[in-house]
Design a protein around this motif. Sequence first.
Motif, PDB file in Angstrom:
ATOM      1  N   TRP A  56       0.824  -1.427   0.075  1.00 32.62           N
ATOM      2  CA  TRP A  56      -0.214  -0.063  -0.029  1.00 32.62           C
ATOM      3  C   TRP A  56       1.084   1.446  -0.432  1.00 32.62           C
ATOM      4  N   GLU A  57       0.373   2.410  -0.238  1.00 38.46           N
ATOM      5  CA  GLU A  57       1.009   3.972  -0.659  1.00 38.46           C
ATOM      6  C   GLU A  57      -0.456   4.273  -0.158  1.00 38.46           C
ATOM      7  N   PRO A 112       4.113  15.657  -7.874  1.00 37.32           N
ATOM      8  CA  PRO A 112       5.173  15.067  -8.312  1.00 37.32           C
ATOM      9  C   PRO A 112       6.786  15.354  -7.471  1.00 37.32           C
ATOM     10  N   ASN A 113       7.171  14.584  -7.659  1.00 36.84           N
ATOM     11  CA  ASN A 113       8.627  14.481  -6.546  1.00 36.84           C
ATOM     12  C   ASN A 113       8.288  14.818  -5.073  1.00 36.84           C
ATOM     13  N   SER A 114       7.245  14.416  -4.571  1.00 31.18           N
ATOM     14  CA  SER A 114       6.647  14.290  -3.069  1.00 31.18           C
ATOM     15  C   SER A 114       7.539  13.056  -3.029  1.00 31.18           C
ATOM     16  N   GLY A 115       7.420  12.946  -1.293  1.00 31.24           N
ATOM     17  CA  GLY A 115       7.860  11.146  -0.959  1.00 31.24           C
ATOM     18  C   GLY A 115       6.727  10.476  -0.631  1.00 31.24           C
ATOM     19  N   LYS A 116       6.645   9.181  -0.590  1.00 34.58           N
ATOM     20  CA  LYS A 116       5.888   8.692  -0.266  1.00 34.58           C
ATOM     21  C   LYS A 116       5.708   7.755   0.881  1.00 34.58           C
ATOM     22  N   THR A 117       4.693   7.253   1.516  1.00 33.81           N
ATOM     23  CA  THR A 117       4.745   6.201   2.472  1.00 33.81           C
ATOM     24  C   THR A 117       3.869   5.149   2.403  1.00 33.81           C
ATOM     25  N   GLN A 118       4.910   3.930   2.462  1.00 33.57           N
ATOM     26  CA  GLN A 118       4.642   2.574   2.154  1.00 33.57           C
ATOM     27  C   GLN A 118       4.595   1.702   3.138  1.00 33.57           C
ATOM     28  N   SER A 119       3.420   0.790   2.160  1.00 34.36           N
ATOM     29  CA  SER A 119       3.626   0.001   3.639  1.00 34.36           C
ATOM     30  C   SER A 119       2.884  -1.887   2.955  1.00 34.36           C
ATOM     31  N   SER A 120       3.394  -3.009   3.722  1.00 30.16           N
ATOM     32  CA  SER A 120       3.108  -4.322   3.215  1.00 30.16           C
ATOM     33  C   SER A 120       2.475  -5.155   4.495  1.00 30.16           C
ATOM     34  N   TYR A 121       1.120  -5.320   3.987  1.00 35.68           N
ATOM     35  CA  TYR A 121       0.503  -6.067   4.868  1.00 35.68           C
ATOM     36  C   TYR A 121       0.911  -7.908   5.103  1.00 35.68           C
ATOM     37  N   LYS A 122       1.074  -8.259   5.484  1.00 39.08           N
ATOM     38  CA  LYS A 122       1.199  -9.650   5.223  1.00 39.08           C
ATOM     39  C   LYS A 122       0.155 -10.711   6.325  1.00 39.08           C
ATOM     40  N   PHE A 137       9.239   4.795   4.847  1.00 39.88           N
ATOM     41  CA  PHE A 137       8.799   6.768   4.380  1.00 39.88           C
ATOM     42  C   PHE A 137       9.820   6.174   3.099  1.00 39.88           C
ATOM     43  N   LYS A 138       9.186   6.820   1.546  1.00 37.32           N
ATOM     44  CA  LYS A 138      10.336   6.564   0.246  1.00 37.32           C
ATOM     45  C   LYS A 138      11.268   7.581  -0.440  1.00 37.32           C
ATOM     46  N   GLN A 139      11.904   8.422  -0.263  1.00 42.64           N
ATOM     47  CA  GLN A 139      12.194   9.796  -0.445  1.00 42.64           C
ATOM     48  C   GLN A 139      12.416   9.513  -2.531  1.00 42.64           C
ATOM     49  N   ASN A 153      14.318  10.149  -4.840  1.00 45.83           N
ATOM     50  CA  ASN A 153      14.978   9.158  -5.933  1.00 45.83           C
ATOM     51  C   ASN A 153      15.264   7.875  -5.030  1.00 45.83           C
ATOM     52  N   GLY A 154      14.214   7.410  -3.898  1.00 46.46           N
ATOM     53  CA  GLY A 154      13.612   5.018  -4.122  1.00 46.46           C
ATOM     54  C   GLY A 154      14.375   5.348  -2.966  1.00 46.46           C
ATOM     55  N   GLU A 155      15.512   5.964  -1.857  1.00 49.33           N
ATOM     56  CA  GLU A 155      15.678   5.405  -0.925  1.00 49.33           C
ATOM     57  C   GLU A 155      14.629   5.076   0.333  1.00 49.33           C
ATOM     58  N   LYS A 156      14.623   4.483   1.021  1.00 46.96           N
ATOM     59  CA  LYS A 156      13.725   4.427   2.136  1.00 46.96           C
ATOM     60  C   LYS A 156      14.785   4.721   3.267  1.00 46.96           C
ATOM     61  N   LEU A 157      13.605   4.830   4.026  1.00 48.69           N
ATOM     62  CA  LEU A 157      13.758   5.711   5.162  1.00 48.69           C
ATOM     63  C   LEU A 157      12.339   5.500   6.755  1.00 48.69           C
ATOM     64  N   ASP A 158      13.121   5.258   7.827  1.00 49.64           N
ATOM     65  CA  ASP A 158      12.366   5.154   8.566  1.00 49.64           C
ATOM     66  C   ASP A 158      11.880   3.519   8.640  1.00 49.64           C
ATOM     67  N   GLN A 159      12.558   2.334   8.721  1.00 51.59           N
ATOM     68  CA  GLN A 159      11.779   1.159   7.987  1.00 51.59           C
ATOM     69  C   GLN A 159      11.754   0.672   9.985  1.00 51.59           C
ATOM     70  N   THR A 160       9.396   0.581  10.073  1.00 54.52           N
ATOM     71  CA  THR A 160       8.895  -0.396  10.915  1.00 54.52           C
ATOM     72  C   THR A 160       8.341  -1.543  10.904  1.00 54.52           C
TER      73      THR A 160
END
Length: 153
Positions: A34-35, A62-72, A81-83, A85-92
């Motif tokens: 999800w995003e 455009p050019n905004s960061g994205k908050t993404q998640s994955s539910y299993k 949070f995905k910058q 430029n594609g870099e992932k930050l603050d994964q929990t």
Amino acid sequence: MKIKLAAIISFGILFVSCNQHKKTTLSNYLVGNWETTYLKIKMITVNKTDSTSVFEDDFNKPNSGKTQSSYKKDGTFSAWFKQPNGEKLDQTNGKWKMKKDSLFIDYFYMGKQVQAWYKIQQIENGFKGTSIYDWDNDGQADDTLIMNTKRIK
């Protein structure tokens, strides 16, 4: 009398089975990636004052960061949070479960254990989540968060 009793029992069975189907369907619906597309947090007592603060962000810009998640299916999830430029930050990582239309999540973030719940509504290509929680960390669970998401691959 027997017909009325049979009708009441049939309606009860149908009602229970529909509720169980809805619960299973919503729980299964959340499994995946999800995003967040929109987020609004209304905090009415920021720093224990009578001031209201509203944070709002449209992640479709455009050019905004994205908050993404994955539910299993196993009841675990990851969020980050995905910058631009594609870099992932603050994964929990944490745990999640559904009960009727409520999503309960439990995770550790920024030195704090977070246990929150969201009322979930299925919307086109995603879901809407609404939560009352202490999002401004002032000790009062009086802040309203609304978010819209979309499914991603």
